[in-house]
Design a protein around this motif. Structure first.
Motif, PDB file in Angstrom:
ATOM      1  N   TYR A 170       0.815  -1.218   0.000  1.00  0.00           N
ATOM      2  CA  TYR A 170       0.000   0.000   0.000  1.00  0.00           C
ATOM      3  C   TYR A 170       0.844   1.262   0.000  1.00  0.00           C
ATOM      4  CZ  TYR A 170      -4.489  -2.117  -0.278  1.00  0.00           C
ATOM      5  OH  TYR A 170      -5.583  -2.775  -0.774  1.00  0.00           O
ATOM      6  N   ALA A 171       2.075   1.173   0.493  1.00  0.00           N
ATOM      7  CA  ALA A 171       2.980   2.313   0.340  1.00  0.00           C
ATOM      8  C   ALA A 171       3.287   2.539  -1.140  1.00  0.00           C
ATOM      9  CB  ALA A 171       4.273   2.065   1.119  1.00  0.00           C
ATOM     10  N   SER A 172       3.458   1.440  -1.876  1.00  0.00           N
ATOM     11  CA  SER A 172       3.722   1.537  -3.310  1.00  0.00           C
ATOM     12  C   SER A 172       2.507   2.066  -4.062  1.00  0.00           C
ATOM     13  CB  SER A 172       4.125   0.166  -3.856  1.00  0.00           C
ATOM     14  OG  SER A 172       4.308   0.202  -5.253  1.00  0.00           O
ATOM     15  N   ILE A 173       1.323   1.557  -3.718  1.00  0.00           N
ATOM     16  CA  ILE A 173       0.093   2.031  -4.365  1.00  0.00           C
ATOM     17  C   ILE A 173      -0.107   3.524  -4.087  1.00  0.00           C
ATOM     18  CG2 ILE A 173      -2.421   1.834  -4.387  1.00  0.00           C
ATOM     19  CD1 ILE A 173      -2.031  -1.160  -3.676  1.00  0.00           C
ATOM     20  N   ALA A 174       0.084   3.927  -2.826  1.00  0.00           N
ATOM     21  CA  ALA A 174      -0.112   5.330  -2.461  1.00  0.00           C
ATOM     22  C   ALA A 174       0.887   6.230  -3.185  1.00  0.00           C
ATOM     23  CB  ALA A 174       0.038   5.495  -0.949  1.00  0.00           C
ATOM     24  N   GLU A 175       2.119   5.751  -3.351  1.00  0.00           N
ATOM     25  CA  GLU A 175       3.126   6.540  -4.054  1.00  0.00           C
ATOM     26  C   GLU A 175       2.712   6.797  -5.496  1.00  0.00           C
ATOM     27  OE1 GLU A 175       7.941   6.371  -5.074  1.00  0.00           O
ATOM     28  OE2 GLU A 175       6.973   4.749  -3.940  1.00  0.00           O
ATOM     29  N   ARG A 176       2.121   5.780  -6.135  1.00  0.00           N
ATOM     30  CA  ARG A 176       1.664   5.961  -7.510  1.00  0.00           C
ATOM     31  C   ARG A 176       0.465   6.899  -7.573  1.00  0.00           C
ATOM     32  NH1 ARG A 176       2.337   0.225  -7.551  1.00  0.00           N
ATOM     33  NH2 ARG A 176       0.087  -0.088  -7.792  1.00  0.00           N
ATOM     34  N   VAL A 177      -0.456   6.743  -6.629  1.00  0.00           N
ATOM     35  CA  VAL A 177      -1.654   7.580  -6.595  1.00  0.00           C
ATOM     36  C   VAL A 177      -1.282   9.044  -6.337  1.00  0.00           C
ATOM     37  CG1 VAL A 177      -3.772   8.064  -5.294  1.00  0.00           C
ATOM     38  CG2 VAL A 177      -3.203   5.711  -5.925  1.00  0.00           C
ATOM     39  N   GLN A 179       0.990  10.847  -7.324  1.00  0.00           N
ATOM     40  CA  GLN A 179       1.441  11.603  -8.481  1.00  0.00           C
ATOM     41  C   GLN A 179       0.322  12.435  -9.099  1.00  0.00           C
ATOM     42  OE1 GLN A 179       3.297   8.794 -11.155  1.00  0.00           O
ATOM     43  NE2 GLN A 179       4.736   8.072  -9.599  1.00  0.00           N
ATOM     44  N   SER A 180      -0.923  11.960  -8.936  1.00  0.00           N
ATOM     45  CA  SER A 180      -2.057  12.703  -9.499  1.00  0.00           C
ATOM     46  C   SER A 180      -3.031  13.206  -8.445  1.00  0.00           C
ATOM     47  CB  SER A 180      -2.820  11.813 -10.494  1.00  0.00           C
ATOM     48  OG  SER A 180      -3.284  10.626  -9.854  1.00  0.00           O
ATOM     49  N   ASP A 181      -3.029  12.565  -7.242  1.00  0.00           N
ATOM     50  CA  ASP A 181      -4.018  12.928  -6.224  1.00  0.00           C
ATOM     51  C   ASP A 181      -3.442  12.687  -4.830  1.00  0.00           C
ATOM     52  OD1 ASP A 181      -6.217  13.347  -4.624  1.00  0.00           O
ATOM     53  OD2 ASP A 181      -7.601  12.229  -5.909  1.00  0.00           O
ATOM     54  N   PRO A 182      -2.665  13.630  -4.303  1.00  0.00           N
ATOM     55  CA  PRO A 182      -2.030  13.447  -2.993  1.00  0.00           C
ATOM     56  C   PRO A 182      -3.019  13.154  -1.865  1.00  0.00           C
ATOM     57  CG  PRO A 182      -1.079  15.322  -4.141  1.00  0.00           C
ATOM     58  CD  PRO A 182      -2.266  14.900  -4.938  1.00  0.00           C
ATOM     59  N   ALA A 183      -4.183  13.796  -1.905  1.00  0.00           N
ATOM     60  CA  ALA A 183      -5.171  13.572  -0.843  1.00  0.00           C
ATOM     61  C   ALA A 183      -5.666  12.135  -0.860  1.00  0.00           C
ATOM     62  CB  ALA A 183      -6.338  14.536  -1.018  1.00  0.00           C
ATOM     63  N   LYS A 184      -5.870  11.583  -2.038  1.00  0.00           N
ATOM     64  CA  LYS A 184      -6.319  10.202  -2.138  1.00  0.00           C
ATOM     65  C   LYS A 184      -5.240   9.235  -1.671  1.00  0.00           C
ATOM     66  CE  LYS A 184      -8.311   6.822  -5.325  1.00  0.00           C
ATOM     67  NZ  LYS A 184      -8.734   6.543  -6.714  1.00  0.00           N
ATOM     68  N   ALA A 185      -3.987   9.581  -1.884  1.00  0.00           N
ATOM     69  CA  ALA A 185      -2.886   8.724  -1.445  1.00  0.00           C
ATOM     70  C   ALA A 185      -2.923   8.526   0.057  1.00  0.00           C
ATOM     71  CB  ALA A 185      -1.547   9.325  -1.874  1.00  0.00           C
ATOM     72  N   ALA A 186      -3.202   9.597   0.788  1.00  0.00           N
ATOM     73  CA  ALA A 186      -3.299   9.492   2.244  1.00  0.00           C
ATOM     74  C   ALA A 186      -4.449   8.577   2.636  1.00  0.00           C
ATOM     75  CB  ALA A 186      -3.491  10.873   2.860  1.00  0.00           C
ATOM     76  N   SER A 187      -5.552   8.664   1.908  1.00  0.00           N
ATOM     77  CA  SER A 187      -6.703   7.808   2.179  1.00  0.00           C
ATOM     78  C   SER A 187      -6.389   6.339   1.897  1.00  0.00           C
ATOM     79  CB  SER A 187      -7.894   8.254   1.323  1.00  0.00           C
ATOM     80  OG  SER A 187      -8.997   7.399   1.487  1.00  0.00           O
ATOM     81  N   VAL A 188      -5.607   6.098   0.848  1.00  0.00           N
ATOM     82  CA  VAL A 188      -5.202   4.727   0.511  1.00  0.00           C
ATOM     83  C   VAL A 188      -4.414   4.114   1.654  1.00  0.00           C
ATOM     84  CG1 VAL A 188      -3.666   3.379  -0.981  1.00  0.00           C
ATOM     85  CG2 VAL A 188      -5.260   5.022  -1.982  1.00  0.00           C
ATOM     86  N   LEU A 189      -3.474   4.869   2.197  1.00  0.00           N
ATOM     87  CA  LEU A 189      -2.664   4.360   3.302  1.00  0.00           C
ATOM     88  C   LEU A 189      -3.502   4.120   4.546  1.00  0.00           C
ATOM     89  CD1 LEU A 189       0.581   6.528   3.006  1.00  0.00           C
ATOM     90  CD2 LEU A 189       0.356   4.074   2.605  1.00  0.00           C
ATOM     91  N   GLU A 190      -4.400   5.050   4.820  1.00  0.00           N
ATOM     92  CA  GLU A 190      -5.248   4.912   6.008  1.00  0.00           C
ATOM     93  C   GLU A 190      -6.149   3.688   5.905  1.00  0.00           C
ATOM     94  OE1 GLU A 190      -8.526   7.505   8.603  1.00  0.00           O
ATOM     95  OE2 GLU A 190      -7.647   8.335   6.768  1.00  0.00           O
ATOM     96  N   GLY A 191      -6.688   3.433   4.705  1.00  0.00           N
ATOM     97  CA  GLY A 191      -7.591   2.309   4.518  1.00  0.00           C
ATOM     98  C   GLY A 191      -6.933   0.958   4.668  1.00  0.00           C
ATOM     99  N   ALA A 192      -5.610   0.914   4.600  1.00  0.00           N
ATOM    100  CA  ALA A 192      -4.889  -0.350   4.721  1.00  0.00           C
ATOM    101  C   ALA A 192      -4.473  -0.653   6.157  1.00  0.00           C
ATOM    102  CB  ALA A 192      -3.648  -0.337   3.835  1.00  0.00           C
ATOM    103  N   GLN A 193      -4.798   0.265   7.081  1.00  0.00           N
ATOM    104  CA  GLN A 193      -4.400   0.063   8.477  1.00  0.00           C
ATOM    105  C   GLN A 193      -5.459  -0.729   9.253  1.00  0.00           C
ATOM    106  OE1 GLN A 193      -1.357   1.066   9.582  1.00  0.00           O
ATOM    107  NE2 GLN A 193      -1.111   1.621   7.422  1.00  0.00           N
TER     108      GLN A 193
END
Length: 442
Positions: A170-177, A179-193
């Protein structure tokens, strides 16, 4: 072309996957490296419940006989126990019944049937604590705490709720996300906890003969029980001719979804649970006064993970869908994962070159099912405790807590329907859908 599989985690999910591959692989070029952080196979926890879904998988693996000599549990009785005048109000009907056994027995059964010393496709590496990975077009590089590394075409994270595989994925997924949507990247990381289910569970075992000596007519001796009441509940059932598995729950109002705090497991005392339930029925009070060692678990779960696979990496078991303990489904879902993933990897069309497409099939089949089971388990636990937010529509909460039989029936009917998952459909049907998807994609 060879296919080299790395499994990180030697618990029930990792061992089950190795066993499924051993049974179904058709190519001698498939090899497995299983990495276990400890110096030997072990398992934390007391008892597990084996339902018809899991037994059907064991039958397909030729292991049905290993379970046939174990007693099928009697139906579980729902009992209103938060009163000095307790009563049973429903018996959950479990077609085919269930089998309860110690978790370590399940691990030993899997290891014995793997027969590692005589299984050339499988290499087991003990004392190898997995830390992180990096994948590229050709494979995955695994890194371990001792500074070593290894390569595989595929990494399977069977490494539990604290999974380094999931964290890296999920760190890798968030890093890719990002690039286009920093706010969504934070949500991706949070959802994996993992988050707290709002409940502590005290796990303990009780010697049935000891209980019989002090309380010969105790209802805990006669059957499995769901001891229900406002804000708390207890589950008890035999896991051997002499041992009773007991889970004592303490639900904290407003705790659901809060971040985890403190240790996930701690030593506790029987005095703690006796205090929690000192105003409940006498049979329960006497039982908890005579239990053995007690451990206190902070029950956490992973709700609605957005994907179980990313490229050449995938998750199984608690790393993907850790769940609360109310549904007896955690180990069964891990074995379900292993069965579907193992059948996919053993398919003759699956190669090192198309593994990412194959893992998309696994994700499409298993993620909706396991996510649903996480939610079922959560709701079941709250139903045992008459939580207003989880009751059937139209329930009169005051009458329910007072013991009204009609209101209790609404709860028991809902519970019965939720429990149907364990026998309504079999994993073989899931595999048939996965097989059709594989044939269409590859």
């Amino acid at each position: 072309m060879s296919l080299k599989v790395a499994i990180c985690g030697g618990g029930i999910s990792g061992l089950s996957l190795a066993l499924v591959l051993k049974k179904f692989m058709v190519s001698s070029t498939l090899t497995v490296d299983l990495y276990e952080a400890e110096s030997a196979f072990t398992e934390v926890g007391a008892g597990i419940t084996v339902w018809q879904r899991t037994r059907s998988i064991f039958a397909s693996l030729g292991l049905q006989a290993a379970l046939d000599n174990r007693a099928v549990s009697s139906p579980m009785k729902l009992r209103k126990s938060d009163t000095k005048e307790p009563f049973a109000f429903h018996t959950l009907d479990f077609p085919h019944g269930s089998i309860a056994l110690p978790r370590l027995d399940m691990v030993q059964l899997l290891v014995e049937n793997l027969q590692p010393d005589s299984t050339p496709f499988l290499t087991i590496h003990f004392s190898k604590k997995f830390v992180s990975y990096k994948q590229d077009a050709d494979g995955v590089t695994l890194r371990f705490s001792d500074g070593s590394s290894s390569r595989a075409h595929l990494l399977v994270g069977a490494d539990g709720i604290g999974s380094p595989t999931r964290k890296t994925m999920y760190a890798s997924i968030a890093e890719r996300v990002a690039q286009s949507d920093p706010a969504k990247a934070a949500s991706v990381l949070e959802g994996a906890q993992p988050t707290w289910a709002g409940t502590y569970a005290y796990r303990t075992l009780l010697d049935g003969e000891k209980l019989r000596a002090v309380s010969p007519e105790n209802v805990m001796l006669s059957s499995g029980l769901m001891w229900c009441g406002s804000g708390k509940h207890v589950i008890s059932y035999p896991i051997s001719p002499t041992l009773i598995n007991i889970l004592v729950f303490d639900t904290v109002p407003g705790g659901l979804g809060k971040p985890l705090a403190g240790p996930s497991v701690a030593v506790a005392s029987k005095d703690e649970i006796a205090e929690l339930y000192n105003d409940w029925e006498d049979d329960l009070r006497i039982a908890v006064e005579n239990v053995g060692d007690v451990s206190k678990w902070t029950i956490s779960h992973i709700r609605g993970l957005s994907q179980y696979a990313d490229g050449r990496v995938t998750l199984i078991g608690d790393s993907a869908h850790a769940m609360s303990t109310h549904f007896g489904a955690g180990a069964g879902q891990a074995i379900d994962d292993s069965y579907i993933l193992g059948r996919i990897l053993a398919h003759p069309k699956v190669t090192a070159g198309n593994i990412a497409e194959a893992l998309k099939v696994y994700d499409a089949i298993r993620r909706p099912i396991a996510s649903d089971v996480v939610e079922r388990s959560l709701r079941i636990g709250f139903l045992y405790e008459f939580h207003p937010d989880y009751l059937p529509s139209g329930t009169d909460i005051d009458k329910l807590r007072a013991g009204d039989r009609n209101e209790l029936k609404k709860v028991s009917d809902t519970l019965q329907d939720l429990w149907r998952f364990h026998w309504a459909e079999m994993p073989e049907q899931d595999w048939e859908r996965a097989h059709e998807m594989l044939e269409a994609r590859l």
